[in-house]
Design a protein around this motif. Structure first.
Motif, PDB file in Angstrom:
ATOM      1  N   SER A  22       0.808  -1.223   0.000  1.00 30.86           N
ATOM      2  CA  SER A  22       0.000   0.000   0.000  1.00 30.86           C
ATOM      3  C   SER A  22       0.841   1.272   0.000  1.00 30.86           C
ATOM      4  N   SER A  23       2.110   1.188   0.361  1.00 33.84           N
ATOM      5  CA  SER A  23       2.956   2.376   0.290  1.00 33.84           C
ATOM      6  C   SER A  23       3.648   2.500  -1.067  1.00 33.84           C
ATOM      7  N   LEU A  24       3.545   1.470  -1.880  1.00 31.24           N
ATOM      8  CA  LEU A  24       4.176   1.495  -3.201  1.00 31.24           C
ATOM      9  C   LEU A  24       3.181   1.633  -4.349  1.00 31.24           C
ATOM     10  N   LEU A  25       1.980   1.123  -4.156  1.00 26.04           N
ATOM     11  CA  LEU A  25       0.962   1.155  -5.207  1.00 26.04           C
ATOM     12  C   LEU A  25      -0.349   1.689  -4.655  1.00 26.04           C
ATOM     13  N   ASP A  26      -1.156   2.210  -5.528  1.00 28.28           N
ATOM     14  CA  ASP A  26      -2.498   2.658  -5.169  1.00 28.28           C
ATOM     15  C   ASP A  26      -3.377   1.407  -5.117  1.00 28.28           C
ATOM     16  N   THR A  27      -3.563   0.865  -3.923  1.00 28.55           N
ATOM     17  CA  THR A  27      -4.275  -0.407  -3.795  1.00 28.55           C
ATOM     18  C   THR A  27      -5.771  -0.271  -4.115  1.00 28.55           C
ATOM     19  N   ASP A  28      -6.328   0.921  -3.983  1.00 31.81           N
ATOM     20  CA  ASP A  28      -7.727   1.112  -4.386  1.00 31.81           C
ATOM     21  C   ASP A  28      -7.868   0.963  -5.895  1.00 31.81           C
ATOM     22  N   ARG A  29      -6.961   1.566  -6.635  1.00 29.49           N
ATOM     23  CA  ARG A  29      -6.978   1.444  -8.103  1.00 29.49           C
ATOM     24  C   ARG A  29      -6.686   0.009  -8.524  1.00 29.49           C
ATOM     25  N   MET A  30      -5.748  -0.612  -7.831  1.00 24.64           N
ATOM     26  CA  MET A  30      -5.417  -2.013  -8.105  1.00 24.64           C
ATOM     27  C   MET A  30      -6.646  -2.888  -7.875  1.00 24.64           C
ATOM     28  N   SER A  31      -7.355  -2.643  -6.794  1.00 29.00           N
ATOM     29  CA  SER A  31      -8.565  -3.386  -6.477  1.00 29.00           C
ATOM     30  C   SER A  31      -9.627  -3.192  -7.564  1.00 29.00           C
ATOM     31  N   ASP A  32      -9.796  -1.959  -8.024  1.00 34.11           N
ATOM     32  CA  ASP A  32     -10.760  -1.685  -9.103  1.00 34.11           C
ATOM     33  C   ASP A  32     -10.404  -2.462 -10.364  1.00 34.11           C
ATOM     34  N   GLN A  33      -9.123  -2.474 -10.719  1.00 33.32           N
ATOM     35  CA  GLN A  33      -8.679  -3.198 -11.920  1.00 33.32           C
ATOM     36  C   GLN A  33      -8.931  -4.693 -11.786  1.00 33.32           C
ATOM     37  N   LEU A  34      -8.589  -5.251 -10.639  1.00 29.01           N
ATOM     38  CA  LEU A  34      -8.755  -6.691 -10.440  1.00 29.01           C
ATOM     39  C   LEU A  34     -10.223  -7.085 -10.352  1.00 29.01           C
ATOM     40  N   GLU A  35     -11.054  -6.198  -9.814  1.00 28.93           N
ATOM     41  CA  GLU A  35     -12.490  -6.470  -9.788  1.00 28.93           C
ATOM     42  C   GLU A  35     -13.055  -6.506 -11.204  1.00 28.93           C
ATOM     43  N   LEU A  36     -12.635  -5.564 -12.039  1.00 28.79           N
ATOM     44  CA  LEU A  36     -13.077  -5.568 -13.439  1.00 28.79           C
ATOM     45  C   LEU A  36     -12.608  -6.832 -14.153  1.00 28.79           C
ATOM     46  N   LEU A  37     -11.382  -7.221 -13.911  1.00 27.33           N
ATOM     47  CA  LEU A  37     -10.853  -8.447 -14.502  1.00 27.33           C
ATOM     48  C   LEU A  37     -11.687  -9.648 -14.068  1.00 27.33           C
ATOM     49  N   HIS A  38     -12.040  -9.685 -12.803  1.00 27.51           N
ATOM     50  CA  HIS A  38     -12.871 -10.774 -12.287  1.00 27.51           C
ATOM     51  C   HIS A  38     -14.228 -10.793 -12.988  1.00 27.51           C
ATOM     52  N   LYS A  39     -14.844  -9.629 -13.129  1.00 20.49           N
ATOM     53  CA  LYS A  39     -16.162  -9.550 -13.756  1.00 20.49           C
ATOM     54  C   LYS A  39     -16.112  -9.845 -15.254  1.00 20.49           C
ATOM     55  N   LEU A  40     -15.075  -9.358 -15.926  1.00 17.26           N
ATOM     56  CA  LEU A  40     -14.987  -9.530 -17.384  1.00 17.26           C
ATOM     57  C   LEU A  40     -14.523 -10.921 -17.804  1.00 17.26           C
ATOM     58  N   ALA A  41     -13.515 -11.445 -17.109  1.00 18.69           N
ATOM     59  CA  ALA A  41     -12.912 -12.697 -17.560  1.00 18.69           C
ATOM     60  C   ALA A  41     -13.236 -13.886 -16.665  1.00 18.69           C
ATOM     61  N   GLY A  42     -13.761 -13.642 -15.468  1.00 19.65           N
ATOM     62  CA  GLY A  42     -14.081 -14.746 -14.575  1.00 19.65           C
ATOM     63  C   GLY A  42     -12.902 -15.216 -13.738  1.00 19.65           C
ATOM     64  N   VAL A  43     -11.810 -14.467 -13.746  1.00 18.54           N
ATOM     65  CA  VAL A  43     -10.636 -14.838 -12.952  1.00 18.54           C
ATOM     66  C   VAL A  43     -10.902 -14.511 -11.487  1.00 18.54           C
ATOM     67  N   GLU A  44     -10.616 -15.469 -10.619  1.00 23.60           N
ATOM     68  CA  GLU A  44     -10.694 -15.214  -9.190  1.00 23.60           C
ATOM     69  C   GLU A  44      -9.308 -14.768  -8.741  1.00 23.60           C
ATOM     70  N   VAL A  45      -9.267 -13.718  -7.925  1.00 22.48           N
ATOM     71  CA  VAL A  45      -7.996 -13.092  -7.554  1.00 22.48           C
ATOM     72  C   VAL A  45      -7.928 -12.884  -6.048  1.00 22.48           C
ATOM     73  N   LEU A  46      -6.776 -13.220  -5.486  1.00 22.81           N
ATOM     74  CA  LEU A  46      -6.501 -12.936  -4.083  1.00 22.81           C
ATOM     75  C   LEU A  46      -5.119 -12.291  -4.010  1.00 22.81           C
ATOM     76  N   VAL A  47      -5.033 -11.134  -3.354  1.00 22.86           N
ATOM     77  CA  VAL A  47      -3.758 -10.460  -3.132  1.00 22.86           C
ATOM     78  C   VAL A  47      -3.499 -10.447  -1.635  1.00 22.86           C
ATOM     79  N   THR A  48      -2.303 -10.889  -1.251  1.00 23.16           N
ATOM     80  CA  THR A  48      -1.909 -10.863   0.155  1.00 23.16           C
ATOM     81  C   THR A  48      -0.673  -9.979   0.302  1.00 23.16           C
ATOM     82  N   ASP A  49      -0.411  -9.552   1.535  1.00 23.40           N
ATOM     83  CA  ASP A  49       0.848  -8.863   1.773  1.00 23.40           C
ATOM     84  C   ASP A  49       1.969  -9.906   1.772  1.00 23.40           C
ATOM     85  N   ARG A  50       3.181  -9.486   2.043  1.00 24.94           N
ATOM     86  CA  ARG A  50       4.317 -10.415   1.950  1.00 24.94           C
ATOM     87  C   ARG A  50       4.247 -11.541   2.971  1.00 24.94           C
ATOM     88  N   HIS A  51       3.451 -11.348   4.037  1.00 25.69           N
ATOM     89  CA  HIS A  51       3.347 -12.361   5.078  1.00 25.69           C
ATOM     90  C   HIS A  51       2.119 -13.262   4.933  1.00 25.69           C
TER      91      HIS A  51
END
Length: 148
Positions: A22-51
């Protein structure tokens, strides 16, 4: 280099430990992009922190417990350090589109890594320049006023 100061290269190598996704990327924008990808292509996505703490999720990951050591998914790396793990599932992607979607996801991760790298370099270089400027001002003042 003056006594007590570290080089920019060492700073860049060491300080990435202090940064998260979250200090390197705009995680809200990233979330919006991945949500669109999920809706358009059907890909399920999970992003975790390094731990392995869940940060962004689209799809059914309720019973999934990420194992970032043994099954790290796709590592999102900045400055040679993992800042996040991304897990993709293609269960609902049309069979003939899986290769295309997979290639797109590879490019998307490359973009995230590139933006994260540039953000990191910019932030650390700015802090380093500010510290050098403050040190120079202090030394100039000391010379001007005869201080040691």
């Amino acid at each position: 280099m003056a006594y007590g100061s570290i080089s920019l290269e060492k700073r860049l190598k060491d300080n990435i430990k202090n940064y998260g996704l979250s200090s390197l990327l705009d995680t809200d924008r990233m979330s919006d992009q991945l949500e669109l990808l999920h809706k358009l292509a059907g890909v399920e996505v999970l992003v975790t922190d390094r731990h392995g703490e869940k940060m962004i999720s689209f799809g059914n990951f309720a019973s999934f417990h990420p194992d970032v050591v043994n099954e790290p998914g796709v590592k999102l790396r900045v400055a040679n350090r993992t800042v996040a793990h991304i897990y993709f599932r293609y269960d609902y992607v049309e069979e003939d589109k899986i290769a295309l979607v997979s290639t797109f996801l590879d490019k998307l991760v490359e973009t995230y890594e590139s933006v994260g790298e540039q953000t990191y370099l910019h932030k650390e270089t700015a802090v380093y320049a500010d510290e050098l400027e403050a040190k120079l001002e202090k030394e100039t003042y000391q010379v001007k006023h005869g201080e040691k």
